[in-house]
Enzyme design. Structure first.
Site, PDB file in Angstrom:
ATOM      1  N   ALA A  29       1.142  -0.833  -0.359  1.00  0.00           N
ATOM      2  CA  ALA A  29      -0.119   0.219  -0.070  1.00  0.00           C
ATOM      3  C   ALA A  29       1.056   1.176  -0.155  1.00  0.00           C
ATOM      4  O   ALA A  29       1.969   0.823   0.034  1.00  0.00           O
ATOM      5  CB  ALA A  29      -0.754  -0.114   1.176  1.00  0.00           C
ATOM      6  N   ASN A  30       0.204   2.446  -0.708  1.00  0.00           N
ATOM      7  CA  ASN A  30       0.434   3.588  -0.103  1.00  0.00           C
ATOM      8  C   ASN A  30       0.142   3.918   1.528  1.00  0.00           C
ATOM      9  O   ASN A  30      -0.684   4.164   2.122  1.00  0.00           O
ATOM     10  CB  ASN A  30       0.369   4.919  -1.413  1.00  0.00           C
ATOM     11  CG  ASN A  30       0.868   4.133  -2.721  1.00  0.00           C
ATOM     12  OD1 ASN A  30       1.374   2.932  -2.904  1.00  0.00           O
ATOM     13  ND2 ASN A  30       0.928   5.842  -3.300  1.00  0.00           N
ATOM     14  N   ARG A  31       0.776   4.913   1.892  1.00  0.00           N
ATOM     15  CA  ARG A  31       1.284   6.003   2.959  1.00  0.00           C
ATOM     16  C   ARG A  31      -0.099   6.784   3.000  1.00  0.00           C
ATOM     17  O   ARG A  31      -0.309   7.505   1.429  1.00  0.00           O
ATOM     18  CB  ARG A  31       2.112   6.654   3.411  1.00  0.00           C
ATOM     19  CG  ARG A  31       1.831   6.426   4.846  1.00  0.00           C
ATOM     20  CD  ARG A  31       3.632   7.412   5.094  1.00  0.00           C
ATOM     21  NE  ARG A  31       4.487   6.634   5.335  1.00  0.00           N
ATOM     22  CZ  ARG A  31       4.990   5.991   6.596  1.00  0.00           C
ATOM     23  NH1 ARG A  31       3.811   5.671   7.374  1.00  0.00           N
ATOM     24  NH2 ARG A  31       6.263   4.865   6.263  1.00  0.00           N
TER      25      ARG A  31
END
Ligand code: C5P
Length: 223
Positions: A29-31
């Site tokens: 995932a991305n932040r």
């Protein structure tokens, strides 16, 4: 009553990260907290727009008066975006994972003492913003992209605006404490030029952006 310059207009907003499963318990995932996108969805709804918020996994409650569609992966987000059309306004704040795992395991990958770590093969995720910006009968009138950059913010943002084919681009410098925080500071790029909006709450940025969208679209023509 409060003025509702966007009454009768449909808007879609993407927000949050996407989760790309590695196996049933792990993901890539991305932040992203989703806070800026949720604030924009709320601000558009306050101006009278009919808003669909397409959200990856976040800890946030759906804003009042907004229809939320919850998704997990980038491909699910893309499908939900196209299912939400037609819309005149699209604000793409989601931090979509650039890659997905080519072959997610259906059972949890075992970690064996002394064993070699698994190799993850990645495939590109669809670029939802670029697909939505491509000319076509369902293209929203105003497509707004976001760019989180840690360096050369203005320059990278100009490139991104051209490459994605969107109408406006909101660039923010995420090298500081913007990620997950309460405040944001942005550069708004439009065909007319660029503007710096100094540091303020994500709600204040959202209110300003929604107002700007209402001005750009102008009064609704009857019929
Ligand atoms: O290319 P980059 O991820 O920096 O672009 C950011 C912008 O593109 C954001 O508006 C984001 O929501 C959108 N985007 C997208 N689908 C992707 C990647 C980014 O809609 N797969």
């Amino acid at each position: 009553p409060a003025p509702a310059p966007l009454r009768g207009r449909r808007a879609l907003v993407t927000a949050g990260p996407t989760h790309e499963p590695i196996d049933p318990v792990r993901y890539l995932a991305n932040r992203s907290s989703g806070r800026q996108g949720y604030a924009i969805a709320a601000a558009l709804a306050r101006l009278g727009a009919q808003v669909t918020l397409i959200s990856g996994p976040t800890a946030l409650a759906a804003p009042a008066g907004v229809e939320r569609v919850s998704v997990e992966t980038g491909r699910q987000m893309r499908d939900a975006v196209f299912a939400a059309l037609p819309a005149e306004i699209a604000v793409m704040t989601a931090a979509v994972a650039d890659w997905r795992i080519a072959d997610p395991a259906t059972d949890k990958i075992k970690k064996r003492p002394g064993g070699t770590p698994p190799e993850l093969r990645l495939l590109p995720n669809p670029d939802i913003l670029a697909e939505l910006s491509a000319p076509g009968p369902d293209r929203p009138r105003l497509v707004i992209g976001f760019a989180a950059e840690t360096s050369k913010v203005g320059e990278n943002a100009r490139d991104k605006l051209a490459r994605k084919g969107c109408d406006w681009l909101v660039a923010n410098d995420v090298s500081g404490d913007v990620m997950g925080g309460a405040d944001n500071a942005i550069e708004l790029l439009t065909p007319q030029g660029s503007e710096h909006w100094s540091r303020r709450s994500k709600e204040a940025i959202a209110t300003m952006l929604a107002g700007r969208i209402a001005t750009a679209l102008g009064p609704r023509t009857p019929g």
